[in-house]
Scaffold this motif. Sequence first.
Motif, PDB file in Angstrom:
ATOM      1  N   GLY A 104       0.803  -1.230   0.000  1.00  0.00           N
ATOM      2  CA  GLY A 104       0.000   0.000   0.000  1.00  0.00           C
ATOM      3  C   GLY A 104       0.828   1.268   0.000  1.00  0.00           C
ATOM      4  O   GLY A 104       0.274   2.360   0.115  1.00  0.00           O
ATOM      5  N   VAL A 105       2.155   1.131  -0.131  1.00  0.00           N
ATOM      6  CA  VAL A 105       3.006   2.331  -0.159  1.00  0.00           C
ATOM      7  C   VAL A 105       3.959   2.254  -1.336  1.00  0.00           C
ATOM      8  O   VAL A 105       4.642   1.251  -1.524  1.00  0.00           O
ATOM      9  N   ASN A 106       3.999   3.315  -2.125  1.00  0.00           N
ATOM     10  CA  ASN A 106       5.051   3.498  -3.123  1.00  0.00           C
ATOM     11  C   ASN A 106       5.940   4.590  -2.576  1.00  0.00           C
ATOM     12  O   ASN A 106       5.556   5.761  -2.567  1.00  0.00           O
ATOM     13  N   PHE A 107       7.095   4.204  -2.092  1.00  0.00           N
ATOM     14  CA  PHE A 107       7.953   5.191  -1.427  1.00  0.00           C
ATOM     15  C   PHE A 107       8.715   5.992  -2.489  1.00  0.00           C
ATOM     16  O   PHE A 107       9.516   5.438  -3.246  1.00  0.00           O
ATOM     17  N   LEU A 108       8.431   7.291  -2.556  1.00  0.00           N
ATOM     18  CA  LEU A 108       9.077   8.129  -3.577  1.00  0.00           C
ATOM     19  C   LEU A 108      10.401   8.649  -3.031  1.00  0.00           C
ATOM     20  O   LEU A 108      10.437   9.470  -2.107  1.00  0.00           O
ATOM     21  N   SER A 109      11.493   8.137  -3.620  1.00  0.00           N
ATOM     22  CA  SER A 109      12.813   8.534  -3.117  1.00  0.00           C
ATOM     23  C   SER A 109      13.494   9.439  -4.139  1.00  0.00           C
ATOM     24  O   SER A 109      13.179   9.383  -5.333  1.00  0.00           O
ATOM     25  N   PRO A 110      14.451  10.266  -3.673  1.00  0.00           N
ATOM     26  CA  PRO A 110      15.131  11.160  -4.614  1.00  0.00           C
ATOM     27  C   PRO A 110      15.907  10.350  -5.645  1.00  0.00           C
ATOM     28  O   PRO A 110      16.376   9.252  -5.349  1.00  0.00           O
ATOM     29  N   ASN A 111      16.020  10.895  -6.846  1.00  0.00           N
ATOM     30  CA  ASN A 111      16.773  10.235  -7.920  1.00  0.00           C
ATOM     31  C   ASN A 111      18.221  10.714  -7.832  1.00  0.00           C
ATOM     32  O   ASN A 111      18.477  11.915  -7.887  1.00  0.00           O
ATOM     33  N   PHE A 112      19.160   9.770  -7.647  1.00  0.00           N
ATOM     34  CA  PHE A 112      20.567  10.150  -7.460  1.00  0.00           C
ATOM     35  C   PHE A 112      21.343  10.229  -8.766  1.00  0.00           C
ATOM     36  O   PHE A 112      22.559  10.394  -8.747  1.00  0.00           O
ATOM     37  N   SER A 113      20.673  10.103  -9.919  1.00  0.00           N
ATOM     38  CA  SER A 113      21.413  10.206 -11.187  1.00  0.00           C
ATOM     39  C   SER A 113      21.830  11.665 -11.389  1.00  0.00           C
ATOM     40  O   SER A 113      21.366  12.563 -10.687  1.00  0.00           O
TER      41      SER A 113
ATOM     42  N   THR B 229       6.269  18.303   1.724  1.00  0.00           N
ATOM     43  CA  THR B 229       7.126  18.226   0.529  1.00  0.00           C
ATOM     44  C   THR B 229       6.488  17.217  -0.441  1.00  0.00           C
ATOM     45  O   THR B 229       5.721  16.333  -0.026  1.00  0.00           O
ATOM     46  N   ALA B 230       6.857  17.372  -1.726  1.00  0.00           N
ATOM     47  CA  ALA B 230       6.204  16.534  -2.755  1.00  0.00           C
ATOM     48  C   ALA B 230       6.483  15.051  -2.518  1.00  0.00           C
ATOM     49  O   ALA B 230       5.575  14.207  -2.652  1.00  0.00           O
ATOM     50  N   LEU B 231       7.725  14.708  -2.146  1.00  0.00           N
ATOM     51  CA  LEU B 231       8.057  13.285  -1.991  1.00  0.00           C
ATOM     52  C   LEU B 231       7.341  12.681  -0.777  1.00  0.00           C
ATOM     53  O   LEU B 231       6.832  11.558  -0.842  1.00  0.00           O
ATOM     54  N   TYR B 232       7.269  13.443   0.311  1.00  0.00           N
ATOM     55  CA  TYR B 232       6.600  12.946   1.523  1.00  0.00           C
ATOM     56  C   TYR B 232       5.104  12.753   1.248  1.00  0.00           C
ATOM     57  O   TYR B 232       4.540  11.680   1.469  1.00  0.00           O
ATOM     58  N   ASP B 233       4.488  13.809   0.725  1.00  0.00           N
ATOM     59  CA  ASP B 233       3.030  13.740   0.527  1.00  0.00           C
ATOM     60  C   ASP B 233       2.655  12.760  -0.588  1.00  0.00           C
ATOM     61  O   ASP B 233       1.591  12.136  -0.536  1.00  0.00           O
ATOM     62  N   GLY B 234       3.554  12.623  -1.590  1.00  0.00           N
ATOM     63  CA  GLY B 234       3.277  11.665  -2.668  1.00  0.00           C
ATOM     64  C   GLY B 234       3.362  10.229  -2.165  1.00  0.00           C
ATOM     65  O   GLY B 234       2.710   9.322  -2.678  1.00  0.00           O
ATOM     66  N   THR B 235       4.194  10.005  -1.148  1.00  0.00           N
ATOM     67  CA  THR B 235       4.347   8.658  -0.583  1.00  0.00           C
ATOM     68  C   THR B 235       3.172   8.311   0.337  1.00  0.00           C
ATOM     69  O   THR B 235       2.708   7.164   0.355  1.00  0.00           O
ATOM     70  N   LEU B 236       2.727   9.320   1.096  1.00  0.00           N
ATOM     71  CA  LEU B 236       1.662   9.068   2.086  1.00  0.00           C
ATOM     72  C   LEU B 236       0.454   9.954   1.790  1.00  0.00           C
ATOM     73  O   LEU B 236       0.144  10.881   2.561  1.00  0.00           O
ATOM     74  N   PRO B 237      -0.246   9.713   0.674  1.00  0.00           N
ATOM     75  CA  PRO B 237      -1.410  10.550   0.357  1.00  0.00           C
ATOM     76  C   PRO B 237      -2.550  10.267   1.343  1.00  0.00           C
ATOM     77  O   PRO B 237      -2.535   9.225   2.013  1.00  0.00           O
ATOM     78  N   PRO B 238      -3.536  11.163   1.446  1.00  0.00           N
ATOM     79  CA  PRO B 238      -4.668  10.914   2.352  1.00  0.00           C
ATOM     80  C   PRO B 238      -5.303   9.561   2.019  1.00  0.00           C
ATOM     81  O   PRO B 238      -5.419   9.202   0.848  1.00  0.00           O
ATOM     82  N   GLY B 239      -5.674   8.832   3.036  1.00  0.00           N
ATOM     83  CA  GLY B 239      -6.335   7.529   2.816  1.00  0.00           C
ATOM     84  C   GLY B 239      -5.350   6.383   2.655  1.00  0.00           C
ATOM     85  O   GLY B 239      -5.771   5.235   2.469  1.00  0.00           O
ATOM     86  N   CYS B 240      -4.058   6.659   2.722  1.00  0.00           N
ATOM     87  CA  CYS B 240      -3.055   5.592   2.567  1.00  0.00           C
ATOM     88  C   CYS B 240      -3.122   4.650   3.780  1.00  0.00           C
ATOM     89  O   CYS B 240      -3.036   5.096   4.922  1.00  0.00           O
ATOM     90  N   GLU B 241      -3.353   3.371   3.529  1.00  0.00           N
ATOM     91  CA  GLU B 241      -3.524   2.385   4.612  1.00  0.00           C
ATOM     92  C   GLU B 241      -2.491   1.274   4.458  1.00  0.00           C
ATOM     93  O   GLU B 241      -2.799   0.175   3.973  1.00  0.00           O
ATOM     94  N   PRO B 242      -1.239   1.516   4.840  1.00  0.00           N
ATOM     95  CA  PRO B 242      -0.234   0.466   4.664  1.00  0.00           C
ATOM     96  C   PRO B 242      -0.494  -0.731   5.568  1.00  0.00           C
ATOM     97  O   PRO B 242      -1.065  -0.575   6.653  1.00  0.00           O
ATOM     98  N   ARG B 243      -0.069  -1.898   5.105  1.00  0.00           N
ATOM     99  CA  ARG B 243      -0.153  -3.076   5.997  1.00  0.00           C
ATOM    100  C   ARG B 243       0.951  -4.068   5.644  1.00  0.00           C
ATOM    101  O   ARG B 243       1.414  -4.106   4.495  1.00  0.00           O
ATOM    102  N   LEU B 244       1.360  -4.839   6.658  1.00  0.00           N
ATOM    103  CA  LEU B 244       2.415  -5.828   6.429  1.00  0.00           C
ATOM    104  C   LEU B 244       1.817  -7.064   5.782  1.00  0.00           C
ATOM    105  O   LEU B 244       0.783  -7.561   6.218  1.00  0.00           O
TER     106      LEU B 244
END
Length: 260
Positions: free
Chosen positions: A185-194, A241-256
């Motif tokens: 349930g999470v797509n973690f948006l990380s900075p691009n190091f290229s 920030t865009a990366l934080y909010d893009g990773t955890l949008p409202p309604g995001c329900e992560p689970r293991l």
Amino acid sequence: MQLQQVSALQFAPVKAPAVPKLVVWEAFDPDDPMTKAAGELYEETLPADERIPWAWIERSIRERVKSKPRTNGWHKHLLLAAPENRQDDPGALAGYVYGAFLPGYGGYLCYVGVAESARRLGVGRRLFDHFFKVLKVDAGELGEPLPFVIWESHRPEPDAPDAEWEVWAARKRLFDRVGGAWIDGVNFLSPNFSDDPDAAPVPLQLFLKPVDTPETAFTAERLREVVGGLHQRVYRNAPGTALYDGTLPPGCEPRLRPVE
Ligand SMILES: CC(C)(COP(=O)(O)OP(=O)(O)OC[C@H]1O[C@@H](n2cnc3c(N)ncnc32)[C@H](O)[C@@H]1OP(=O)(O)O)[C@@H](O)C(=O)NCCC(=O)NCCS
């Protein structure tokens, strides 16, 4: 007589070739040829947009020699693996793992890699297990628990070549074998190091091994804290920030979920 000799040979127990013992140790010298070999393996096995410059890792090893347990900051470790009696042979480096204990948060495994010639021999598993133990000692030095260890991995695009899917299969199997669970349930948006300043963020899947906190305690709310903590503590991305909010949008329900 001759026949008897043949059958004796046929039924002689077949001796399996001895698998050399693997040694895992912590690197303290960035100029050591084994550490340099780990740098080469790192650059060969990870795409440029997913890795920080190796020089940053070298710097952290140099700093580590001076450091004492600190309640702020990271406790960084680079562990290397090689067959016994070949710890000075850069050509025999079997693998490395790099990561840190973050006081007040948990463990973060940044990178792991195993030489092609040493794959499927249990090296990756041994590196993970050893890394978990080292972080447990870090936490113990500060009188803290080690609630979890978290790590990221890039899932290939659907049209990626077979070789990428094969590495993904290896990763998933390894993550499962070391007791990791997938944070679904999470797509973690990380900075691009290229080098390309306009390159898009890299979406990563997250995996977590519960250590001192039971798996059942990782509710959606706790997982949002853990994922948000990864952004704040590791990438310095605050809410808003865009990366934080893009990773955890409202309604995001992560689970293991099980990795496999
Ligand atoms: C992923 C990687 C670290 C695995 O290391 P490894 O030393 O080969 O892994 P291990 O031998 O400890 O194997 C762990 C499990 O995965 C399985 N496995 C390993 N390679 C596999 C493959 N290609 N396909 C399917 N399963 C595989 C093993 O059989 C073992 O499972 P088992 O205990 O049920 O037999 C290694 O392939 C690698 O370095 N890849 C390139 C870099 C990379 O992807 N790093 C991870 C970034 S997140």
